[in-house]
Design a protein around this motif. Structure first.
Motif, PDB file in Angstrom:
ATOM      1  N   SER A  13      25.776  47.945  26.758  1.00  0.00           N
ATOM      2  CA  SER A  13      25.670  46.480  26.789  1.00  0.00           C
ATOM      3  C   SER A  13      24.214  46.011  26.849  1.00  0.00           C
ATOM      4  O   SER A  13      23.951  44.844  27.134  1.00  0.00           O
ATOM      5  N   GLY A  14      23.283  46.932  26.600  1.00  0.00           N
ATOM      6  CA  GLY A  14      21.870  46.555  26.524  1.00  0.00           C
ATOM      7  C   GLY A  14      21.065  46.778  27.782  1.00  0.00           C
ATOM      8  O   GLY A  14      19.880  46.454  27.825  1.00  0.00           O
ATOM      9  N   GLY A  15      21.690  47.333  28.818  1.00  0.00           N
ATOM     10  CA  GLY A  15      20.986  47.563  30.074  1.00  0.00           C
ATOM     11  C   GLY A  15      20.351  48.939  30.164  1.00  0.00           C
ATOM     12  O   GLY A  15      20.296  49.690  29.190  1.00  0.00           O
ATOM     13  N   THR A  16      19.878  49.252  31.350  1.00  0.00           N
ATOM     14  CA  THR A  16      19.300  50.569  31.624  1.00  0.00           C
ATOM     15  C   THR A  16      19.995  51.154  32.845  1.00  0.00           C
ATOM     16  O   THR A  16      20.560  50.434  33.664  1.00  0.00           O
ATOM     17  N   TRP A  17      19.939  52.458  32.971  1.00  0.00           N
ATOM     18  CA  TRP A  17      20.554  53.158  34.079  1.00  0.00           C
ATOM     19  C   TRP A  17      19.463  53.826  34.894  1.00  0.00           C
ATOM     20  O   TRP A  17      19.059  54.941  34.638  1.00  0.00           O
ATOM     21  N   GLY A  18      18.932  53.091  35.853  1.00  0.00           N
ATOM     22  CA  GLY A  18      17.872  53.623  36.704  1.00  0.00           C
ATOM     23  C   GLY A  18      16.600  52.815  36.561  1.00  0.00           C
ATOM     24  O   GLY A  18      16.349  52.207  35.519  1.00  0.00           O
ATOM     25  N   PRO A  19      15.775  52.805  37.604  1.00  0.00           N
ATOM     26  CA  PRO A  19      14.589  51.944  37.633  1.00  0.00           C
ATOM     27  C   PRO A  19      13.455  52.384  36.707  1.00  0.00           C
ATOM     28  O   PRO A  19      12.603  51.587  36.367  1.00  0.00           O
ATOM     29  N   MET A  20      13.427  53.642  36.295  1.00  0.00           N
ATOM     30  CA  MET A  20      12.317  54.129  35.478  1.00  0.00           C
ATOM     31  C   MET A  20      12.500  53.859  33.987  1.00  0.00           C
ATOM     32  O   MET A  20      11.612  54.142  33.198  1.00  0.00           O
ATOM     33  N   PHE A  21      13.638  53.325  33.599  1.00  0.00           N
ATOM     34  CA  PHE A  21      13.979  53.273  32.182  1.00  0.00           C
ATOM     35  C   PHE A  21      13.747  51.900  31.568  1.00  0.00           C
ATOM     36  O   PHE A  21      13.878  50.879  32.221  1.00  0.00           O
ATOM     37  N   ASP A  22      13.400  51.928  30.274  1.00  0.00           N
ATOM     38  CA  ASP A  22      13.176  50.710  29.501  1.00  0.00           C
ATOM     39  C   ASP A  22      14.386  50.430  28.623  1.00  0.00           C
ATOM     40  O   ASP A  22      15.146  51.339  28.282  1.00  0.00           O
ATOM     41  N   THR A  23      14.529  49.178  28.190  1.00  0.00           N
ATOM     42  CA  THR A  23      15.558  48.836  27.205  1.00  0.00           C
ATOM     43  C   THR A  23      15.196  49.522  25.892  1.00  0.00           C
ATOM     44  O   THR A  23      14.065  49.996  25.714  1.00  0.00           O
TER      45      THR A  23
END
Length: 153
Positions: A66-76
Motif C-alpha cells: 500500500s506504499g508504506g515501509t516496514w521499519g524505521p530505516m526504510f524508504d518508500t
C-alpha cells in the motif's frame, strides 16, 4: 541474465530499485535481521522480515503493497529509487562478505568470526579481502569504517 552465485539478494534488490520505483521490495532472511537490515535498506527495499515470522510477513506485505515501509530505516519506493538512481554504481558485498564484515565490525578476531560463521579462518580472510576490495579499503580497519558508515570514504 541469470542470478549467479556471486549476486546477493542485496545486489538484486539494488538493481531492481535503481531501475524502477514501481515495484515494492520486501527482503526476507533466515538469518538475524540485525545483520541484514542495513543491507536491505541501503539496497532499496521497503522492509525486511524473518522467513519464520508469518504474521509479520503478512503485515509487512500489506504495508509495503500500500506504499508504506516496514521499519524505521526504510524508504518508500520513490525515495529509494531516486537515492539509488543518483548514486554511483558500487559493487555490493555478498551475504557472506556482509556477515563477515558485520562480525568484524563488532571487534571480533578473525578466528572468532570464523567460529561464529562455522567456516575456516582462511575463508574469513578471503571474504574480508574481497569486501575490502569492493569497498575500496586498504585495511580491515578502513573497511569496517566504510562499512559501518563511520567515515565519508
Amino acid at each position: 541474465m541469470s542470478l549467479g552465485e556471486k549476486e546477493s539478494g542485496a545486489w538484486v534488490c539494488r538493481r531492481i530499485r535503481k531501475s524502477t520505483s514501481a515495484v515494492p521490495i520486501l527482503a526476507m532472511t533466515a538469518f538475524s535481521l540485525d545483520y541484514y537490515i542495513k543491507d536491505a535498506s541501503l539496497s532499496g527495499a521497503q522492509g525486511i522480515v524473518a522467513k519464520t515470522d508469518r504474521a509479520g510477513m503478512r503485515h509487512a506485505i500489506r504495508t509495503i503493497a500500500s506504499g508504506g515501509t516496514w521499519g524505521p530505516m526504510f524508504d518508500t519506493t520513490t525515495i529509494a529509487h531516486i537515492r539509488l538512481e543518483n548514486q554511483p554504481t558500487r559493487k555490493l558485498l555478498t551475504g557472506r562478505e556482509s556477515e563477515a564484515m558485520n562480525l568484524a565490525a563488532t571487534g571480533l578476531r578473525l578466528r572468532d568470526v570464523a567460529t561464529r560463521m562455522n567456516i575456516s579462518e582462511s575463508t574469513v580472510k578471503t571474504l574480508i579481502a574481497k569486501a575490502r576490495s569492493k569497498l575500496g579499503a586498504t585495511s580491515l580497519r578502513e573497511a569496517v569504517a566504510i562499512w559501518t558508515g563511520e567515515t565519508d570514504a
